[in-house]
Write an enzyme that holds these catalytic residues in place. Sequence first.
Site, PDB file in Angstrom:
ATOM      1  N   LYS A  45       0.838  -1.210   0.000  1.00 19.69           N
ATOM      2  CA  LYS A  45       0.000   0.000   0.000  1.00 19.69           C
ATOM      3  C   LYS A  45       0.878   1.268   0.000  1.00 19.69           C
ATOM      4  CE  LYS A  45      -3.168  -2.887  -0.193  1.00 19.69           C
ATOM      5  NZ  LYS A  45      -4.235  -3.486   0.561  1.00 19.69           N
TER       6      LYS A  45
HETATM    7  C1  LIG Z   1      -5.157  -4.550   0.889  1.00 15.51           C
HETATM    8  C2  LIG Z   1      -6.616  -4.458   0.828  1.00 15.51           C
HETATM    9  C3  LIG Z   1      -7.423  -4.805   1.926  1.00 15.51           C
HETATM   10  C4  LIG Z   1      -6.922  -5.493   3.160  1.00 15.51           C
HETATM   11  O1  LIG Z   1      -5.931  -4.913   3.855  1.00 15.51           O
HETATM   12  P1  LIG Z   1      -5.134  -5.713   4.970  1.00 15.51           P
HETATM   13  O2  LIG Z   1      -4.451  -4.627   5.727  1.00 15.51           O
HETATM   14  O3  LIG Z   1      -4.169  -6.615   4.237  1.00 15.51           O
HETATM   15  O4  LIG Z   1      -6.086  -6.477   5.787  1.00 15.51           O
HETATM   16  C5  LIG Z   1      -8.783  -4.595   1.824  1.00 15.51           C
HETATM   17  N1  LIG Z   1      -9.339  -4.102   0.720  1.00 15.51           N
HETATM   18  C6  LIG Z   1      -8.614  -3.780  -0.356  1.00 15.51           C
HETATM   19  C7  LIG Z   1      -9.296  -3.227  -1.559  1.00 15.51           C
HETATM   20  C8  LIG Z   1      -7.234  -3.974  -0.349  1.00 15.51           C
HETATM   21  O5  LIG Z   1      -6.512  -3.698  -1.450  1.00 15.51           O
END
Ligand SMILES: *Cc1c(COP(=O)(O)O)cnc(C)c1O
Length: 380
Positions: A183
Site C-alpha cells: 500500500k
Molecule cells: C489490501 C486491501 C485490503 C486489506 O488490507 P489488509 O491490511 O491486508 O487487511 C482490503 N481491501 C482492499 C481493496 C485492499 O486492497
Amino acid sequence: MRTDFLPFSKPSITEEDIQAVAEVLRSGWITTGPKCAKLEDDFKRYTGAPEAVAMTSETAVMHTLFRALEIGPGDEIITPSMTWVSLPNTAQLFGAKVVFADVNKNTLMLEPEAIEGAITERTKMIVPVHFAGAPLDLDPIRAIAKKHNIFLVEDAAHALGTEYKGQKIGCSGTSMFSFHPIKNITTGEGGMFASDDPELAAKIRSLKFHGLGVDAYDRQTQGRAPQAQVIEPGYKFNLPDMQAVLGLGQLAKVDILNEKRRVLAMRYREKLAEINEILPLSDPPYPHKHSWHLFIVRVCSGKITRDEFMAELKKKNIGTGLHFRCTHLQKYYRETLGFKPGMFPNTEWNSDRICSIPLFPDMTEKDQDDVITAIKEVLA
Ligand SMILES: *Cc1c(COP(=O)(O)O)cnc(C)c1O
C-alpha cells in the site's frame, strides 16, 4: 533483458526508518504505546479524520466494525466482487450475506446506480472501494446511503492521500485503510479505522483490545486502572509500537512518495498510449487527486492471454500483480454460495484482463523503460 528481478511493488524504507524501529526495540516498550498514539494523531492531522484507531490490518478493522454494528445472519452487505477478499470473507465469517454489484468497466468502481439497485430491506452496510488510488463518486453514494438509512464505510486501502472534490479521503464519514507492504505507506502489516463518529470510534477502540475500553499503554502510562473490566468481549488487534513507528516515518513523507508514483504513472500513460493491446484504466470524470496506488492495465490481445502475458513478463524479470481476480467466481463463492459466470459482466471482463505493472516510489525511469520494452517484446 534485465539481469535482476523488478517487483511490481516495493516498500520505500530508508535507513532512518530502520533506525527508528531499532530505537523502539531498544526502548523497553515495543507493544502499543506512544508511537501508535502518535500515528493515530498524525493520521488524523493528515487526512482530517476526527477519529482514528490503528490496528494490525484493515481486515482486523473490518472484523471490529462488523462486531460493533452487530452485523450477522439476515443482514446484507453490498460490495463489489472486484475487490480484495477481506470484506466478502468477513461477511461470511459473521454469517451475513454478501451482495455483489458490478463496477464501471474502466474505473473498476461501484457507481451510485449499481449500489442503489442492490439495496433491499435487509441491506445493513455498503462497502464500496476507492480503486487503485482514484476516489469513488462519494456525493451521490452518500446521498443514497442517507436516503435508505444504511451505514456506509469506504474501503480506502488504496486511497491514502487521494482527494475527492478537494477533500482527503478519510476526512468525513467512516473509512478503513491498510498499511500492508504494497500500500502507499506501510507498517509491515497494519490498518486504520477513520471516522467522524466519536461514539463508534470509542466502541471500535474498546473492541480492538479485548473489549476492556483501555489498552496496556492506557493502563500503565496514562494512569488508568489495571482493574479495567470487560465491557463486552473484544479482539486482540492493537498495533504494536515497533510497527507503528515505521508508519510515522512513512506518513511524514506520503505526499512525496505519492508524487513520485504520479510522475511515473503519467510517464507510463504516455509510453503505453502507442500500444493498442494495452488499455490502462480511465480517470473518473469528477474533480479528484489520484494517489496512484496501482498502475493497472487490461491486456486486450487476440494472441496472448493475461496469464500468458504475466508469465512472459516474469521470464523477462518483470514482476506483475493481479488486482483483483473477482471474488464471486472463486471456488468457495461459486461452490458454496452459487455465484455463476455472467452475473457481473464488467467485473468478469476485467478479471480476465487486468494486470498491475510495476509502480513504486523508488522505481527509476530505467526500470520503467525496461517494463515498456518487455511489454513490447511480449506482445510482438
Ligand atoms: C489490501 C486491501 C485490503 C486489506 O488490507 P489488509 O491490511 O491486508 O487487511 C482490503 N481491501 C482492499 C481493496 C485492499 O486492497
